[in-house]
Design an enzyme around this catalytic site. Structure first.
Site, mmCIF file in Angstrom:
data_model
loop_
_atom_site.group_PDB
_atom_site.id
_atom_site.type_symbol
_atom_site.label_atom_id
_atom_site.label_comp_id
_atom_site.label_asym_id
_atom_site.label_seq_id
_atom_site.Cartn_x
_atom_site.Cartn_y
_atom_site.Cartn_z
ATOM 1 N N PRO A 129 -28.978 -24.821 3.479
ATOM 2 C CA PRO A 129 -27.737 -24.372 4.133
ATOM 3 C C PRO A 129 -26.445 -25.019 3.634
ATOM 4 O O PRO A 129 -25.741 -25.714 4.365
ATOM 5 C CB PRO A 129 -27.999 -24.710 5.594
ATOM 6 C CG PRO A 129 -28.874 -25.913 5.540
ATOM 7 C CD PRO A 129 -29.765 -25.691 4.347
ATOM 8 N N CYS A 130 -26.082 -24.724 2.402
ATOM 9 C CA CYS A 130 -24.823 -25.238 1.848
ATOM 10 C C CYS A 130 -23.618 -24.673 2.600
ATOM 11 O O CYS A 130 -22.543 -25.278 2.597
ATOM 12 C CB CYS A 130 -24.729 -24.945 0.362
ATOM 13 S SG CYS A 130 -24.858 -23.204 -0.072
#
Length: 166
Positions: A129-130
């Site tokens: 989850p950047c």
């Protein structure tokens, strides 16, 4: 390596992987709203066995039925990039962290630019989850898929604070 293209609320999603895990999940198009598929390929009619679990879990995520992913990951990157991506997996669903705090968690506040660069090279869109990494001031800065997608993902993962009237 097998490849599949699926439709998502954010455009056509490209999934690449094999028996060793999923290596790439990316948004392959900016829009299909006009009725034409704007991607490297058409929506896949059949999904290779190696990709079925990833496709299923991504669809559940977009439907609001999944908050984490359990399929095997196999991203390609440097040791440093792998370290950053591994730390991204520790950011809880519905939460955000600043680039500065991420750098601190990785043990070097001065590495903020390198951390941001590794974050931007994350090959596993959504799953690693950047999009949960934001500016220290709370701004939605830097997202390879476009800031409108980052905003959508964060809103999708943030429970509504609105109280029920009934």
């Amino acid at each position: 390596m097998q490849t599949a293209f699926i439709n998502s609320p954010l455009g056509i999603t490209k999934i690449v992987g094999d028996e060793n895990g999923i290596s790439i999940i990316s948004c392959a198009s900016s829009s299909i709203a006009l009725g034409s598929v704007l991607s490297e390929g058409q929506i896949s009619e059949t999904i290779p066995n190696e990709l079925k679990e990833a496709v299923s879990q991504l669809q559940e995520y977009f439907e609001g039925k999944r908050t984490d992913f359990t399929f095997k990951l196999n991203p390609k990157g440097t040791d440093f990039q792998q370290k950053v991506w591994q730390e991204l997996l520790n950011i809880p669903f519905g939460k955000t962290i600043s680039y500065l705090d991420l750098s601190k968690k990785l043990g070097d506040v001065k590495a903020i630019r390198a951390v941001a660069s590794a974050n931007g090279k994350n090959p596993l869109w959504i799953v690693v989850p950047c999009h949960r990494v934001i500016g220290t001031d709370g701004s939605l800065t830097g997202y390879a898929g476009g800031l409108w997608r980052k905003k959508w993902l964060i809103e999708h993962e943030t429970p509504s604070n609105q109280q029920s009237l009934f």
